[in-house]
Structure formats: C-alpha cells, structure tokens
Design an enzyme around this catalytic site. Structure first.
Site, PDB file in Angstrom:
ATOM      1  N   MET A 144      -8.407   8.866   8.630  1.00 25.12           N
ATOM      2  CA  MET A 144      -8.680   9.409   7.293  1.00 25.12           C
ATOM      3  C   MET A 144      -9.744  10.501   7.338  1.00 25.12           C
ATOM      4  O   MET A 144     -10.640  10.567   6.503  1.00 25.12           O
ATOM      5  CB  MET A 144      -9.130   8.285   6.349  1.00 25.12           C
TER       6      MET A 144
ATOM      7  N   LYS B 278      -3.439   3.213  -2.448  1.00 26.11           N
ATOM      8  CA  LYS B 278      -4.605   4.067  -2.653  1.00 26.11           C
ATOM      9  C   LYS B 278      -4.443   5.319  -1.803  1.00 26.11           C
ATOM     10  O   LYS B 278      -4.322   5.238  -0.595  1.00 26.11           O
ATOM     11  CB  LYS B 278      -5.896   3.345  -2.270  1.00 26.11           C
TER      12      LYS B 278
ATOM     13  N   ASP C 100       0.816  -1.211   0.000  1.00 25.58           N
ATOM     14  CA  ASP C 100       0.000   0.000   0.000  1.00 25.58           C
ATOM     15  C   ASP C 100       0.851   1.263   0.000  1.00 25.58           C
ATOM     16  O   ASP C 100       2.051   1.234   0.317  1.00 25.58           O
ATOM     17  CB  ASP C 100      -0.924   0.011   1.223  1.00 25.58           C
TER      18      ASP C 100
END
Length: 254
Positions: free
Chosen positions: A177, A62, A40
């Site tokens: 996030m 991502k 990742d």
C-alpha cells in the site's frame, strides 16, 4: 452481565492476492459452506464466485478514500451474524494477519465471546513479486527481507516507521500500500544512505491477468510513476533482487 449466546463461528479467511488458484483448499471449502460472507474490496471476482450462492454477501471493502464499512461496523456486524448463523466468513485479501487488520478483528471477536478460527492466505508481498519473476530472497542477491506498510494509521502505537533502521537492516524491502506515499518513503531511504541506483519494482494487481510491472531505481521510479500514470493497488519491491528478473529473463504473466 447478560450472557450472549452465539450459535456460530467466525472464520477469518485469507483470499490470497487474486489468482483463484492461490486460494487455499480450506478457505474454498469454507466459502462453499458459508451462510454469511463479509468480504474486502481486493478479493477477486472469481474467488467471490466460489461463495455458496445461498449465502448472504456483504461488501466491507476499504479502498483509499472510499470505505463501504468502518472497521468498528465490520466487527460489530461479525458479532451480530455469529448470533444467528453457524458459518460466518470474514474474507480478506492476501493474509488476514499481514497488514489486514485480522489481529484487531480476532481480538474484538474473542472479547465479545465469539468462537474464531484463522485460515491463512498467500500474501501479495511474496506472490506478486514471484509472478513478476522476482524472488524476495536469493543467495546471490539478498538474504534478508522486510515487509512494511507504506501508510500508517492515525493514533497508532508508534508515530512513524523507522525507515533508517529498515534501510540498513534489510537487503530487500517489500512495501504494501505504498504507491501514494512512495516519494516520501524513497526520500527517507535515500537520506538513510540507500544507493540512488537501488532497483525498484512496482507490481500492480499482482497475480491477476491484468498484472503490470514498472521497473526503475530509487532515483527515477517516482518520475516513471508520474509519466505512466501507474496506480494502486501495487506492491513495491526495493533491492537487488529486482535485477534477478532482468538477468534471468523469466517468463512473466502479462
């Protein structure tokens, strides 16, 4: 149905929040043995340096607005690699099962008949506050903590997070996030009755040498973000535990 033979096993490995010292010993050994590593975006360069130099390395990272591989492509790639390689590592930042889509990948791999093992990692929701001198629980400040994502997937199993329940049900709220959507989260918490002066800490690049913190309250943290240009990736900690940092004046990594 044609029987598919898999020669390998997929390991869903948590890389931890960034500091290579927080990588588990089991995870490190698997990186050294891996034939393929699909990793990742938030995995630190130092941890990527632990990978077997002969291994095939594939970036499936991502980041907001930028996807190297779509989720379905990543899962299909894992299935394909397991057909021809003995040790396939899916390396995910933090812990695979804490907002890391590890559960989705585990389910898809098992349905395809692939042997899978999960290797947990240290999650940033605990580690980043700790490196900023903030315990998410403390007998004098908070006896409950809720971990929640700051953004939600389209078409998910429920339309929205119940911020009112979270506001009343937990003394400490840790948001993953959440920087880009923090103003909406704060509006929800205030509307639910959370005090405007509730302390807030934002921790960027938690546990890495470039870690930075921004401290404020529900009433002013959005203004501080705009004034300083504070950006993701960051963890938000909301609650009186943030005051522990100020009251104890801990030694903080800068």
């Amino acid at each position: 149905m044609k029987h598919i033979k898999f020669v390998g096993k997929v390991y869903l490995v948590g890389a931890g929040p960034g500091d290579p010292g927080l990588m588990t010993l089991k995870g490190k050994v698997l990186l050294e043995q891996a034939e393929v590593v699909i990793y990742d975006a938030l995995v630190s360069p130092t941890i990527l340096g632990m990978i077997n130099p002969l291994a095939e390395k594939i970036n499936a990272g991502k980041r907001r607005g930028r996807h190297s591989l779509e989720q379905i492509e990543t899962t299909q790639l894992l299935i394909e690699k397991a057909k021809t390689h003995a040790v396939v590592v899916r390396l995910k930042g933090g812990d695979p099962f804490v907002f890391g889509r590890g559960g989705e990948e585990l389910q898809d791999l098992m349905q395809a008949g692939v042997s899978v093992e999960v290797v947990p990692g240290v999650t940033s929701g605990i580690a980043a506050p700790a490196y900023a001198g903030i315990p998410v629980t403390h007998r004098d400040y908070s006896s409950s903590v809720t971990f929640v994502t700051g953004h939600e997937a389209a078409g998910k199993y429920r339309p929205e997070i119940n911020w009112e329940a979270i506001a009343h049900g937990s003394e400490t709220i840790v948001i993953y996030m959440g920087v880009h959507n923090l103003h909406n989260v704060i509006e929800e918490l205030i509307a639910a009755g959370r005090d405007l002066e509730t302390p807030v800490a934002l921790i960027q690049w938690g546990t890495r040498p470039e870690q930075k913190e921004l401290i404020g309250t529900l009433n002013n943290i959005v203004e501080k973000i705009e004034a300083t240009g504070f950006e993701a990736p960051a963890i938000a900690v909301i609650g009186n535990v943030v005051n522990f940092r100020t009251n104890t004046n801990p030694v903080i990594m800068e």
